[in-house]
Design a protein around this motif. Structure first.
Motif, PDB file in Angstrom:
ATOM      1  N   ALA A 118       0.839  -1.205   0.000  1.00 55.41           N
ATOM      2  CA  ALA A 118       0.000   0.000   0.000  1.00 55.41           C
ATOM      3  C   ALA A 118       0.877   1.259   0.000  1.00 55.41           C
ATOM      4  CB  ALA A 118      -0.926  -0.021   1.209  1.00 55.41           C
ATOM      5  N   SER A 119       1.985   1.209   0.732  1.00 56.17           N
ATOM      6  CA  SER A 119       2.921   2.346   0.748  1.00 56.17           C
ATOM      7  C   SER A 119       3.491   2.576  -0.649  1.00 56.17           C
ATOM      8  CB  SER A 119       4.083   2.081   1.705  1.00 56.17           C
ATOM      9  OG  SER A 119       3.611   1.975   3.002  1.00 56.17           O
ATOM     10  N   ASP A 120       3.813   1.460  -1.327  1.00 57.86           N
ATOM     11  CA  ASP A 120       4.338   1.566  -2.706  1.00 57.86           C
ATOM     12  C   ASP A 120       3.302   2.222  -3.622  1.00 57.86           C
ATOM     13  OD1 ASP A 120       6.595   0.368  -1.783  1.00 57.86           O
ATOM     14  OD2 ASP A 120       6.161  -1.619  -2.655  1.00 57.86           O
ATOM     15  N   ARG A 130      -3.913  14.715 -18.034  1.00 60.39           N
ATOM     16  CA  ARG A 130      -4.308  14.622 -16.612  1.00 60.39           C
ATOM     17  C   ARG A 130      -5.473  13.646 -16.453  1.00 60.39           C
ATOM     18  NH1 ARG A 130      -3.072  20.261 -16.907  1.00 60.39           N
ATOM     19  NH2 ARG A 130      -1.132  20.606 -15.762  1.00 60.39           N
ATOM     20  N   LYS A 131      -6.353  13.624 -17.468  1.00 56.71           N
ATOM     21  CA  LYS A 131      -7.486  12.713 -17.430  1.00 56.71           C
ATOM     22  C   LYS A 131      -6.981  11.268 -17.427  1.00 56.71           C
ATOM     23  CE  LYS A 131     -12.104  12.630 -19.327  1.00 56.71           C
ATOM     24  NZ  LYS A 131     -12.972  13.164 -20.381  1.00 56.71           N
ATOM     25  N   THR A 132      -5.973  11.033 -18.270  1.00 56.80           N
ATOM     26  CA  THR A 132      -5.383   9.680 -18.343  1.00 56.80           C
ATOM     27  C   THR A 132      -4.785   9.307 -16.994  1.00 56.80           C
ATOM     28  OG1 THR A 132      -4.835  10.122 -20.642  1.00 56.80           O
ATOM     29  CG2 THR A 132      -3.741   8.225 -19.621  1.00 56.80           C
ATOM     30  N   LEU A 133      -4.072  10.311 -16.391  1.00 58.02           N
ATOM     31  CA  LEU A 133      -3.482  10.042 -15.061  1.00 58.02           C
ATOM     32  C   LEU A 133      -4.590   9.754 -14.038  1.00 58.02           C
ATOM     33  CD1 LEU A 133      -0.655  12.749 -14.893  1.00 58.02           C
ATOM     34  CD2 LEU A 133      -0.358  10.258 -15.018  1.00 58.02           C
ATOM     35  N   GLY A 134      -5.713  10.499 -14.204  1.00 57.29           N
ATOM     36  CA  GLY A 134      -6.857  10.286 -13.286  1.00 57.29           C
ATOM     37  C   GLY A 134      -7.384   8.870 -13.380  1.00 57.29           C
ATOM     38  N   ILE A 135      -7.385   8.289 -14.594  1.00 55.60           N
ATOM     39  CA  ILE A 135      -7.853   6.902 -14.768  1.00 55.60           C
ATOM     40  C   ILE A 135      -6.920   5.937 -14.020  1.00 55.60           C
ATOM     41  CG2 ILE A 135      -8.186   5.053 -16.486  1.00 55.60           C
ATOM     42  CD1 ILE A 135      -9.099   7.358 -18.423  1.00 55.60           C
ATOM     43  N   GLU A 136      -5.601   6.227 -14.134  1.00 52.23           N
ATOM     44  CA  GLU A 136      -4.626   5.369 -13.427  1.00 52.23           C
ATOM     45  C   GLU A 136      -4.842   5.446 -11.910  1.00 52.23           C
ATOM     46  OE1 GLU A 136      -0.483   6.121 -14.250  1.00 52.23           O
ATOM     47  OE2 GLU A 136       0.153   4.579 -12.826  1.00 52.23           O
ATOM     48  N   VAL A 137      -5.121   6.721 -11.450  1.00 46.41           N
ATOM     49  CA  VAL A 137      -5.336   6.912 -10.001  1.00 46.41           C
ATOM     50  C   VAL A 137      -6.559   6.121  -9.542  1.00 46.41           C
ATOM     51  CG1 VAL A 137      -6.011   8.605  -8.243  1.00 46.41           C
ATOM     52  CG2 VAL A 137      -4.172   9.135  -9.850  1.00 46.41           C
ATOM     53  N   ALA A 138      -7.608   6.144 -10.376  1.00 49.08           N
ATOM     54  CA  ALA A 138      -8.811   5.383 -10.005  1.00 49.08           C
ATOM     55  C   ALA A 138      -8.481   3.898  -9.881  1.00 49.08           C
ATOM     56  CB  ALA A 138      -9.895   5.615 -11.051  1.00 49.08           C
ATOM     57  N   GLY A 139      -7.636   3.413 -10.799  1.00 53.06           N
ATOM     58  CA  GLY A 139      -7.216   1.997 -10.739  1.00 53.06           C
ATOM     59  C   GLY A 139      -6.429   1.716  -9.476  1.00 53.06           C
ATOM     60  N   LEU A 140      -5.546   2.671  -9.139  1.00 56.89           N
ATOM     61  CA  LEU A 140      -4.727   2.477  -7.938  1.00 56.89           C
ATOM     62  C   LEU A 140      -5.595   2.522  -6.676  1.00 56.89           C
ATOM     63  CD1 LEU A 140      -1.552   4.552  -8.893  1.00 56.89           C
ATOM     64  CD2 LEU A 140      -1.712   2.068  -8.639  1.00 56.89           C
ATOM     65  N   LYS A 141      -6.686   3.304  -6.744  1.00 58.22           N
ATOM     66  CA  LYS A 141      -7.589   3.342  -5.590  1.00 58.22           C
ATOM     67  C   LYS A 141      -8.225   1.961  -5.390  1.00 58.22           C
ATOM     68  CE  LYS A 141     -11.754   5.310  -3.716  1.00 58.22           C
ATOM     69  NZ  LYS A 141     -13.074   5.770  -4.108  1.00 58.22           N
ATOM     70  N   LEU A 160      -5.747  -0.168  -3.792  1.00 59.82           N
ATOM     71  CA  LEU A 160      -5.669   0.118  -2.352  1.00 59.82           C
ATOM     72  C   LEU A 160      -6.842  -0.505  -1.598  1.00 59.82           C
ATOM     73  CD1 LEU A 160      -4.539   3.854  -2.008  1.00 59.82           C
ATOM     74  CD2 LEU A 160      -3.386   1.837  -1.083  1.00 59.82           C
ATOM     75  N   LEU A 161      -8.024  -0.456  -2.214  1.00 55.90           N
ATOM     76  CA  LEU A 161      -9.201  -1.064  -1.584  1.00 55.90           C
ATOM     77  C   LEU A 161      -9.009  -2.561  -1.419  1.00 55.90           C
ATOM     78  CD1 LEU A 161     -12.350   0.686  -3.107  1.00 55.90           C
ATOM     79  CD2 LEU A 161     -11.856   0.326  -0.682  1.00 55.90           C
ATOM     80  N   LYS A 162      -8.445  -3.162  -2.511  1.00 57.21           N
ATOM     81  CA  LYS A 162      -8.203  -4.609  -2.443  1.00 57.21           C
ATOM     82  C   LYS A 162      -7.216  -4.924  -1.327  1.00 57.21           C
ATOM     83  CE  LYS A 162      -9.361  -5.957  -7.101  1.00 57.21           C
ATOM     84  NZ  LYS A 162      -8.872  -5.819  -8.459  1.00 57.21           N
ATOM     85  N   LEU A 163      -6.171  -4.071  -1.231  1.00 56.48           N
ATOM     86  CA  LEU A 163      -5.171  -4.304  -0.169  1.00 56.48           C
ATOM     87  C   LEU A 163      -5.807  -4.128   1.209  1.00 56.48           C
ATOM     88  CD1 LEU A 163      -2.047  -2.516  -1.714  1.00 56.48           C
ATOM     89  CD2 LEU A 163      -2.324  -4.963  -1.315  1.00 56.48           C
ATOM     90  N   GLY A 164      -6.689  -3.124   1.331  1.00 60.45           N
ATOM     91  CA  GLY A 164      -7.353  -2.887   2.627  1.00 60.45           C
ATOM     92  C   GLY A 164      -8.299  -4.021   2.996  1.00 60.45           C
ATOM     93  N   ASN A 165      -8.776  -4.709   1.980  1.00 60.23           N
ATOM     94  CA  ASN A 165      -9.712  -5.809   2.263  1.00 60.23           C
ATOM     95  C   ASN A 165      -9.042  -7.184   2.140  1.00 60.23           C
ATOM     96  OD1 ASN A 165     -11.943  -4.262   2.860  1.00 60.23           O
ATOM     97  ND2 ASN A 165     -12.524  -4.037   0.697  1.00 60.23           N
ATOM     98  N   ALA A 183     -10.202   8.874   0.574  1.00 56.11           N
ATOM     99  CA  ALA A 183     -10.735  10.206   0.224  1.00 56.11           C
ATOM    100  C   ALA A 183      -9.656  11.036  -0.466  1.00 56.11           C
ATOM    101  CB  ALA A 183     -11.224  10.910   1.482  1.00 56.11           C
ATOM    102  N   ASP A 184      -8.400  10.948   0.078  1.00 55.86           N
ATOM    103  CA  ASP A 184      -7.294  11.691  -0.531  1.00 55.86           C
ATOM    104  C   ASP A 184      -7.060  11.226  -1.969  1.00 55.86           C
ATOM    105  OD1 ASP A 184      -6.934  13.164   1.741  1.00 55.86           O
ATOM    106  OD2 ASP A 184      -5.272  11.939   2.514  1.00 55.86           O
ATOM    107  N   VAL A 185      -7.127   9.907  -2.164  1.00 49.25           N
ATOM    108  CA  VAL A 185      -6.887   9.366  -3.512  1.00 49.25           C
ATOM    109  C   VAL A 185      -8.024   9.784  -4.436  1.00 49.25           C
ATOM    110  CG1 VAL A 185      -6.628   7.243  -4.873  1.00 49.25           C
ATOM    111  CG2 VAL A 185      -5.512   7.451  -2.639  1.00 49.25           C
ATOM    112  N   GLN A 186      -9.257   9.724  -3.864  1.00 45.03           N
ATOM    113  CA  GLN A 186     -10.413  10.126  -4.670  1.00 45.03           C
ATOM    114  C   GLN A 186     -10.291  11.604  -5.075  1.00 45.03           C
ATOM    115  OE1 GLN A 186     -12.807   8.112  -5.956  1.00 45.03           O
ATOM    116  NE2 GLN A 186     -13.243   9.991  -7.111  1.00 45.03           N
ATOM    117  N   SER A 187      -9.826  12.447  -4.123  1.00 45.25           N
ATOM    118  CA  SER A 187      -9.658  13.887  -4.408  1.00 45.25           C
ATOM    119  C   SER A 187      -8.661  14.078  -5.541  1.00 45.25           C
ATOM    120  CB  SER A 187      -9.137  14.623  -3.176  1.00 45.25           C
ATOM    121  OG  SER A 187     -10.065  14.529  -2.159  1.00 45.25           O
TER     122      SER A 187
END
Lengths: 464, 292
Positions: free
Chosen positions: B83-85, B107-118, B121-126, B188-192
C-alpha cells in the motif's frame, strides 16, 4: 541292692526311653519344614519305685519349646507388617491413577484445556479451534470422571475386601475355639496336645495377619484371643466381627456374639493391626483424602473456567453460559462433572469474545480463559501447582509407606528369627540327638547282653 | 543363639529377595534412563515434574500461538508495504499532474490510473488472512472497506497471550492505517486526486500532493507498527524457545537417571547378587543330608 533281673528291667526301660527319644527326634526331623511346628524335647526322668532307687529311666512326655512372650511379639509384628503392606498395596493403585510420568494422570487434561483456550485466542472465528475447546473440556471432564470412578471403585472394592477379611477372621476364630476345646479335653485326659497346639498356633499366626491379636493363656491349655479391643475367642466361645458403613461412608467394625443373640459393640477405634487395619487406613484416610482434594481441584478449576466463560460471548451473541456442569459443592465434583449442556455440541457457544460488539473475531475472553490457569484457586495455588501438590503428597505417602513396609518386615523377620531360635528345628541338633539316643540304645542293649551272659554263666555254674 | 534350618532358609530368602529387588530396580533405571517413573520414586521431583509439565505445556501453547498469528502479521506487514508503494506511485502521479506542460487529456489519463490504484488500495485494505479480513478489527467476516472506501470494521485489536505478561495485540488497526483514525482518510485523498486530475484542477492537484504524502506517511507508520508486532513475535519466540529448552533440561535433570551412576549401581548390585548367591549356596550346602 539291684539284682540281675532288676538290671534286665533297667535295660528294658532304657531301650524304651531311648526309642522314645529317637521317635521324638524323628518327629522333629520330619517336621523341619512344617509351618508352625514347634520343636519337641523328650522328657526323660529316673524311675523311682516308691522310695527305692531303681536307677531306671522313664519317658514322661515331651516339651514344646516355646516362649510365650516371643510368640506374642510375633503376633503383633505380623499384624503391623500386614497392615503396612496392605495399605502400601492399596496406595500403589491410587498412585497409578495420578502417575503423569506414566501418562495416566490429570496433568495432560489440564494442559490440554489451557492449550485449547490459547489456540482459540489465536483464531477465535475458526470452528476447528472452537471445536477443539469443547474437545479439550470434554477430555478434562472424562478424565476427572475416570479417576473419580476408579477411586470410588477402589472404595467399594475395599469395603468388600474388609467384609471378606472379617468373614475369614470369624472362620479362624471358630477353629481356634474348637481347638481350645480339643486341647482342654486332651490335657484333661492326660494326652499329648502338642500337635493341636501347633495347629492353633498356625491359626493364630494367620489370624494376626488379618487383625491385631493378643493372646492370654489360661491354666487348662485354652487361650483367650483378643482382637481389635474385643475378646474374639474365650474358651470354646467365639464372637464374630462384621464390617458395615458409617453414615459418612467410613468403615464400621462391629463385634457380635455368635448367633447374634448378644449385643453388638463397635470396635472400629481399637483396630490397630492386620490386613483389616491396612484396608481401613487405605480406604478411610488415603482414598478419602485424595478423593476430596481431587474433587476440590476439579470443582475449583471448573468454577473458575465457568465464571470466565460466562462473562464472555458466544458467536451467537449469547453470554452467561457455563463450559462445565459441575454442581454446587465440591463433593463428588470429579465424578459428576460434564461438558455444559449449554455448550455441548455447539462450538459457536464457546465464548471467545469479551464483548458482543467484538464478535465474531474478539479474542479477549479466550485470553482471559487461558489466564485462569495462571490464577490462584481457592487454596492460593494455581491449577498446575495444586495438581502437583496432590501428586507430590501421594508420592510422599506411598514412599513413606514403602519404607514403613520395609521396617515392619524387618521387625517381623527379627521376631520370627527369635521364635525360630527357640522353637525351630535345627538338623545339627537333631543329628546329635539321633546319635545320642542311638548310642544310649546300643549301650542299653549291651547291658542286656551282659546281664544275659552273667545269667547264663550263673545257670551253668548252678547246674553243674 | 540357636541357628535352625528355618532361620537359614529365611535369611537366604530375605537376602536374595532384597538384593534381587534392588538390582531389578537399578537395572530398570539404567535401561530406561528414567529415575522417577512414578511419584513415590521421588515425591518432590514428581511434584516438580508435574508443575514443569504444565509450564512446558504453556510455553508450547504460546509458541503455537506465535506460529498461528505470524502468518497474518507477516501478511499485514507486506500488505501495508504494498500500500505504501501504491501511495508512492500516487504521489509521483500527483507531482506529474501538477506539471503545467501537461494537457487536460494527459491529466485525465493520469486520473484513470489513479482510479485503478484506488481499487488496488481497496483490495489491499480488504485482504484476508487465516482469521478473516485483516483490517476489520474483530469484524473478521466483514470487508474492512466498502467500495467507496468507508470503514466497516472496528478498532478492536486481536489480542493473544504469548508469554506470562499482559496480552499482546498482534493486529494492525485498519482505521488507523487507512482512514481518519490515523489522521488521513487515504481513500478520500486518492479520490480527491483522481477528481482533481479528471477535472484538470491544478490547484487541487497541488493540494493533493501534500495530502497523498501525508497518507503515505500514515501507511508507513502503520507498517512500522506491524513490523513492531513481528519483532515482538520474534523476540517472544526466541525467549520461549530458550525457556522450552530450559524446561526440558530441568525435566531431564529431575526425572532422568544419571547413566554413569545407574550403570555403576547395576554392576555393583550385580556383584553383590553373585556374592549373595555364592554365600547362600554355602549356607545351604552346610545343611546337607550327608551329616546323617
Amino acid at each position: 541292692m539291684s539284682s540281675l533281673s532288676q538290671l534286665l528291667y533297667t535295660a528294658r526301660d532304657s531301650l524304651t526311653a531311648q526309642s522314645y527319644g529317637l521317635s521324638v527326634t524323628g518327629q522333629n526331623i520330619t517336621n523341619v519344614n512344617t509351618p508352625g511346628y514347634v520343636k519337641r524335647d523328650p522328657l526323660l526322668e529316673t524311675l523311682a519305685l516308691g522310695t527305692a532307687t531303681t536307677g531306671s529311666v522313664t519317658a514322661t512326655g515331651l516339651r514344646r519349646a516355646t516362649d510365650v512372650y516371643i510368640e506374642r511379639r510375633e503376633l503383633s509384628a505380623r499384624g503391623s507388617a500386614a497392615a503396612a503392606s496392605e495399605q502400601d498395596k492399596q496406595l500403589a493403585s491410587v498412585e497409578a491413577l495420578f502417575n503423569d510420568l506414566g501418562a495416566t494422570g490429570m496433568g495432560q487434561a489440564i494442559d490440554g484445556l489451557f492449550s485449547s483456550f490459547s489456540a482459540l485466542a489465536a483464531n477465535p472465528n475458526d470452528p476447528t479451534s472452537r471445536g477443539a475447546v469443547l474437545g479439550a473440556a470434554s477430555a478434562f471432564a472424562d478424565r476427572a470422571n475416570s479417576i473419580a470412578n476408579s477411586l470410588t471403585d477402589s472404595k467399594n472394592e475395599l469395603l468388600k475386601q474388609a467384609q471378606e477379611t472379617a468373614a475369614e477372621i470369624n472362620k479362624r476364630a471358630q477353629s481356634i475355639a474348637q481347638l481350645n476345646q480339643r486341647i482342654v479335653q486332651a490335657e484333661t485326659q492326660g494326652e499329648d496336645a502338642a500337635d493341636l497346639k501347633d495347629q492353633r498356633n498356625n491359626l493364630l499366626l494367620g489370624l494376626s495377619e488379618l487383625v491385631d491379636v493378643r493372646t492370654i493363656p489360661d491354666n487348662k491349655g485354652s487361650i483367650i484371643v483378643q482382637a481389635s479391643g474385643t475378646t474374639l475367642v474365650e474358651g470354646t466361645e467365639a464372637r464374630s466381627l462384621s464390617v458395615d458403613l458409617h453414615a459418612d461412608g467410613s468403615l464400621k467394625l462391629m463385634s457380635t456374639s455368635v448367633g447374634g443373640a448378644g449385643s453388638s459393640t463397635e470396635v472400629t477405634q481399637f483396630l490397630t493391626g492386620g490386613k483389616l487395619a491396612g484396608i481401613k487406613e487405605a480406604r478411610d484416610v488415603d482414598l478419602f483424602d485424595v478423593s476430596s482434594r481431587f474433587d476440590k481441584l476439579v470443582f475449583d478449576v471448573a468454577n473458575a473456567v465457568n465464571t470466565q466463560h460466562a462473562a464472555g460471548f458466544g458467536q451467537d451473541g449469547v453470554t452467561g453460559r457455563n463450559l462445565f456442569d459441575v454442581g454446587g459443592v465440591p463433593t463428588d465434583a470429579a465424578r459428576n462433572i460434564r461438558l455444559g449442556a449449554a455448550v455441548a455440541g455447539n462450538p459457536a457457544a464457546v465464548a471467545a469474545a469479551s464483548d458482543a460488539l467484538t464478535l465474531p473475531g474478539g479474542s479477549g475472553n479466550a485470553v482471559a480463559l487461558a489466564d485462569v490457569f495462571n490464577t490462584p484457586l481457592s487454596g492460593g495455588r494455581n491449577a498446575a501447582e495444586t495438581y502437583g501438590d496432590i501428586v507430590g503428597s501421594i508420592g510422599q505417602k506411598k514412599s513413606a509407606l514403602a519404607q514403613s513396609v520395609e521396617t515392619q518386615q524387618a521387625i517381623k523377620e527379627q521376631v520370627q528369627a527369635m521364635r525360630e531360635a527357640v522353637s525351630g528345628v535345627s538338623l545339627d541338633e537333631e543329628m546329635v540327638s539321633l546319635t545320642k539316643y542311638q548310642r544310649a540304645y546300643e549301650a542299653a542293649g549291651r547291658v542286656l547282653a551282659t546281664v544275659d551272659e552273667l545269667m547264663q554263666d550263673l545257670i551253668n555254674r548252678v547246674g553243674r | 543363639m540357636r541357628v535352625t534350618e528355618g532361620m537359614k532358609y529365611s535369611q537366604v530368602l530375605s537376602n536374595l529377595a532384597n538384593i534381587t529387588s534392588q538390582h531389578a530396580k537399578a537395572a530398570q533405571e539404567a535401561s530406561t534412563g528414567v529415575r522417577v517413573g512414578k511419584p513415590s520414586d521421588d515425591p518432590i521431583a514428581a511434584a516438580e515434574l508435574a508443575r514443569l509439565s504444565a509450564s512446558s505445556s504453556q510455553t508450547k501453547a504460546h509458541l503455537s500461538t506465535i506460529d498461528a498469528v505470524r502468518g497474518d502479521a507477516e501478511l499485514t506487514e507486506s500488505t501495508l508495504s504494498d500500500a505504501s508503494d501504491v501511495m508512492a506511485r500516487l504521489k509521483e502521479i500527483a507531482l506529474q499532474g501538477a506539471n503545467g506542460e501537461l494537457t487536460a487529456e494527459d491529466r485525465k489519463t493520469l486520473g484513470i490510473e489513479v482510479a485503478g490504484l484506488k481499487d488496488t488500495l481497496l483490495k489491499l485494505g480488504n485482504v484476508r488472512g487465516t482469521r478473516g479480513y485483516l483490517f476489520s478489527g474483530s469484524q473478521v467476516t466483514t470487508a474492512a472497506f466498502d467500495p467507496a472506501g468507508a470503514f466497516q470494521g472496528d478498532d478492536t485489536a486481536h489480542v493473544v497471550q504469548i508469554g506470562n505478561s499482559t496480552p499482546t495485540a498482534v493486529s494492525t488497526s485498519g482505521a488507523e492505517a487507512f482512514v481518519v483514525a490515523g489522521g488521513r482518510d487515504i481513500f478520500a485523498d486518492v479520490q480527491s486526486l483522481a477528481t482533481a486530475l479528471s477535472t484538470d484542477n491544478i490547484a487541487a492537484i497541488r493540494q493533493s500532493i501534500d495530502d497523498v504524502g501525508a497518507s503515505q506517511t500514515q501507511l508507513v507508520n502503520a507498517r512500522a507498527r506491524s513490523g513492531l508486532v513481528l519483532s515482538k513475535l520474534d523476540t517472544s519466540q526466541s525467549v520461549l524457545s530458550s525457556l522450552d529448552t530450559e524446561q526440558q533440561k530441568r525435566a531431564q535433570t529431575e526425572g532422568a537417571a544419571d547413566p554413569y551412576e545407574s550403570y555403576t549401581r547395576v554392576t555393583s548390585l550385580g556383584q553383590s547378587l553373585e556374592r549373595a548367591i555364592a554365600v547362600s549356596k554355602q549356607i545351604l550346602d552346610l545343611g546337607g543330608s550327608n551329616r546323617f
